[in-house]
Design a protein around this motif. Structure first.
Motif, mmCIF file in Angstrom:
data_model
loop_
_atom_site.group_PDB
_atom_site.id
_atom_site.type_symbol
_atom_site.label_atom_id
_atom_site.label_comp_id
_atom_site.label_asym_id
_atom_site.label_seq_id
_atom_site.Cartn_x
_atom_site.Cartn_y
_atom_site.Cartn_z
ATOM 1 N N SER A 8 0.776 -1.359 -0.274
ATOM 2 C CA SER A 8 0.097 0.527 0.416
ATOM 3 C C SER A 8 0.678 0.919 0.106
ATOM 4 C CB SER A 8 -1.067 0.013 0.850
ATOM 5 O OG SER A 8 -1.481 1.467 1.715
ATOM 6 N N LYS A 13 0.015 6.056 -8.058
ATOM 7 C CA LYS A 13 -1.296 5.899 -9.254
ATOM 8 C C LYS A 13 -0.915 6.051 -10.198
ATOM 9 C CE LYS A 13 -5.761 6.906 -7.355
ATOM 10 N NZ LYS A 13 -7.136 7.944 -7.866
ATOM 11 N N PRO A 242 -12.521 -5.428 2.343
ATOM 12 C CA PRO A 242 -11.392 -3.866 1.867
ATOM 13 C C PRO A 242 -12.152 -4.077 0.833
ATOM 14 C CG PRO A 242 -9.758 -4.685 2.706
ATOM 15 C CD PRO A 242 -10.929 -6.002 2.936
ATOM 16 N N LEU A 243 -12.213 -2.468 0.077
ATOM 17 C CA LEU A 243 -12.334 -2.249 -0.693
ATOM 18 C C LEU A 243 -11.318 -2.549 -2.285
ATOM 19 C CD1 LEU A 243 -14.971 0.502 -0.580
ATOM 20 C CD2 LEU A 243 -15.372 -1.736 -1.173
ATOM 21 N N GLU A 245 -10.411 -1.067 -4.791
ATOM 22 C CA GLU A 245 -10.097 0.289 -5.299
ATOM 23 C C GLU A 245 -9.396 0.822 -4.795
ATOM 24 O OE1 GLU A 245 -12.862 2.955 -7.164
ATOM 25 O OE2 GLU A 245 -11.822 4.321 -7.572
ATOM 26 N N GLU A 246 -8.949 0.769 -3.306
ATOM 27 C CA GLU A 246 -8.884 1.390 -2.005
ATOM 28 C C GLU A 246 -7.678 0.598 -2.262
ATOM 29 O OE1 GLU A 246 -10.957 1.988 2.139
ATOM 30 O OE2 GLU A 246 -12.692 2.954 0.071
ATOM 31 N N ARG A 247 -7.473 -0.968 -2.346
ATOM 32 C CA ARG A 247 -6.431 -1.348 -2.159
ATOM 33 C C ARG A 247 -5.739 -1.191 -3.029
ATOM 34 N NH1 ARG A 247 -5.763 -6.139 1.064
ATOM 35 N NH2 ARG A 247 -4.641 -8.207 0.191
ATOM 36 N N GLN A 249 -5.682 0.932 -5.602
ATOM 37 C CA GLN A 249 -5.677 2.075 -6.156
ATOM 38 C C GLN A 249 -6.074 1.400 -7.572
ATOM 39 O OE1 GLN A 249 -4.674 5.725 -4.852
ATOM 40 N NE2 GLN A 249 -5.666 4.039 -3.045
ATOM 41 N N LYS A 251 -10.148 1.569 -10.404
ATOM 42 C CA LYS A 251 -11.142 1.619 -10.515
ATOM 43 C C LYS A 251 -11.142 -0.001 -11.341
ATOM 44 C CE LYS A 251 -14.462 4.649 -12.123
ATOM 45 N NZ LYS A 251 -15.044 5.884 -12.694
#
Lengths: 408, 408
Positions: A8, A13, A242-243, A245-247, A249, A251
């Motif tokens: 993480s 990005k 955990p989502l 996208e968050e995990r 970066q 979509k």
């Protein structure tokens, strides 16, 4: 330091496009009865072969751990990079997802089926004479109408195929898993569902809810023959995952045809792109939507389906059909492309298995393993080695140059 | 049982000679632009080939974890058998080691560079117009003379190349990491360095020290143009790492040319053998010193350097130069010889990467993988498989018969 924290912290990005194609149950085993070939080896795959010639890394992935045969739930969670031992999704939740029921974290779901009870409440037929789907739908409609709430929990009932249905409870402070409200054989009464962990107040509340649901529902079915009762199994809550996208970066979008795979993708927060019914249509939609997402999960069911049937020729043809469609995807040149399965489904076993699935990874930085084709035997010699499926997206991210260097 | 404890309990003292040759950044990837070859594959390596023919085990090593690209610090710590996630060495410490500053556990080090400040203390040039090394040395000399202590902590200032230098604080009860005293862009003032973990009293003490250092140092630079200020980054303490000799029961020596690698070896307690400037000289010194140590770490920089340049031909030639020197080492017949990299530095990436590096292990008991050469593609098929670099020395110890049997 925790490895996920490290990933993480290192994540950058980017605008890279990552594509994960899951040929469900792709992996197979070579047997003498099948000419010492797997369906992937026997298939004519000129487009995959050309991709390999351009430079691919190959390897094999353990879906969970050595010797463990996963269901679709752990198989896909592992592929999505979530340790299947840490994030367990109960059977009821999977079944609900499979029927297209939308779940929220904390919802408790059960797979259920109609059964026949005698006057003393003893189960005389665990499948209620395998009633037709239309009858099941009628009964579920009736139950839905009569029972909208139990206490403060909303109840959703959705019919499946034949005698099967799912029940969903949405309320505060609920938790699974519960023991089955199913004697697992005829001649016994339906046992009460109980908290597997008796110290969990939330699970006890869920058990009470199931008990109250029985009290409300059985009278509705009274006199209905042969479906005057029902059994509930795999009662569990949707875990808080955990989502995606968050995990990562990234979509993410899901291009799947079957509801269960759409559901598993939604579980981690992917967006469902509905519509396509064939792999060709799925890949065309990927082309159309490529700009809008960073990650695409594309699911192809038929390799698994024919593996389950033990139909070597049909599984081979399913692979060939995917190969015919592949150029559509390659037209858009994703930065990173991985092609694999969620587990093996060897024809000789007619079911899922523990055999590591082959995986192919293609990017400008994947390097070339100098193999001629994408096959199980070739993948054994690949640079990716044998690794746990949960690392695949991390490797895809590395190939997308999404990780900063660790340390100086 | 903890695995390290087990290794330790099974370890037998021997007179075996173990040699680890690190061809920095050795691993590479085959791309079509490079004729589908890696530098190792393209190089003429008759001496390595002859060694392989005598019987070697090969494999590939993950420097840290799938997809993680390590810096030289984690890369070497992993090779030395220390989990790079458990033992993290801050950037300031690595930089100080790289400049040949000797550190003790608990010392706090920062990488620093001169910058230009305007009258309001705003950073107008983060690199002070890239002053020449001579100017940097002069300013560091001035600061060193004026500031020997801050409170009870000794201060060491050492010039690097251009505008770069390092600052070392040696005092009681200090700890990193701190946030950077660097706005990371122009137009802002220098922020105070703060404890990353605000609960650490030691880190707060270190932050106060850095703040007091600024108060003492900025007046010394006042009026100096363009270098009237400085930024500090990667402020961290030297971790307390178990000593190599205690861990492996092997007295270890380092034969490296570049200070950073000598520093990393010293970090784990190896003895520096200074002097040699070429790989031929390093190997001659190994021959001369073989009787005095049980373990030799021999570091060769140029494979990484040319990989970073993206210079395929030069990286290939650097491998060939090592191959020419190799017979010197083999003359002394070490009991166990491992040749590998600390990570891959593919020419196509012009930098470190996550690709597992190839490793070759030769001993009387390594067995032969029946490969013709030492290459990435060959190593994929080797008996060592794909494994974490931190196990390499354990495998070397096993080959040196340094482990007793575990259990009856």
């Amino acid at each position: 330091m925790n490895l996920d924290t490290l990933y993480s912290e290192l994540t950058l990005k980017t605008n890279a496009k990552l594509v994960l194609v899951v040929l469900d149950g792709l992996g197979d085993i070579a047997t003498q009865a099948q000419g010492d070939m797997t369906p992937l080896e026997a298939a004519r795959t000129p487009n995959l072969d050309a991709l390999v010639a351009q430079g691919c890394a190959q390897g094999r992935m353990l879906p969970v751990a050595p010797g463990i045969t996963p269901g679709s739930g752990p198989g896909h969670l592992g592929l999505f990079g979530y340790d299947p031992l840490e994030y367990q999704v109960g059977r009821g939740v999977i079944e609900a997802l499979g029927l297209g029921v939308e779940l929220k974290p904390g919802d408790v779901a059960a797979r259920a089926n109609f059964c026949t009870l005698d006057s003393k409440g003893i189960v005389t037929d665990r499948r209620a004479g395998r009633i037709e789907t239309a009858v099941c739908e009628e009964l579920c409609g009736l139950l839905s109408k009569k029972i909208r709430k139990i206490g403060d929990a909303e109840v959703t009932i959705k019919a499946g195929k034949g005698h099967r249905f799912v029940v969903l409870f949405r309320g505060k402070g609920l938790e699974g898993p519960l023991t089955d409200a199913d004697p697992h054989r005829e001649g016994l009464v339906i046992p009460a569902a109980e908290a597997v962990n008796p110290k969990s107040a939330k699970a006890k509340k869920a058990a009470k809810l199931v008990s109250d649901f029985y009290k409300a529902a059985l009278p509705v079915l009274a006199g209905r023959k042969p479906a005057n009762g029902f059994l509930m199994r795999g009662i569990a809550h949707q875990p808080d995952i955990p989502l995606f996208e968050e995990r990562y970066q990234l979509k993410a979008a899901c291009l799947a045809v079957y509801p269960m795979y759409k559901g598993l993708a939604q579980l981690v927060g992917m967006t469902r792109l509905d519509g396509p019914q064939t792999i060709g249509e799925q890949l065309e939609q990927y082309v159309a939507e490529q700009d809008r997402y960073g990650f695409f999960f594309i699911h192809y069911k038929y390799t698994d389906m024919y593996g389950e049937d033990g139909n070597f020729e049909a599984k081979k043809r399913a692979i060939e059909e995917f190969d015919v469609a592949l150029p559509v995807l390659l037209r858009k040149k994703p930065d990173v492309l991985a092609i694999t399965g969620d587990h093996s489904t060897p024809c000789a076993l007619k079911g899922h298995s523990w055999h590591p699935q082959p995986v192919l990874l293609h990017s400008a930085f994947s390097g070339s393993d100098k193999l001629l084709r994408f096959t199980e035997t070739g993948a054994n010699q690949g640079s990716l080695g044998l690794f746990e499926a949960k690392y695949l997206i991390r490797l895809m991210q590395a190939n997308a140059r999404m990780f900063d260097k660790f340390g100086a």
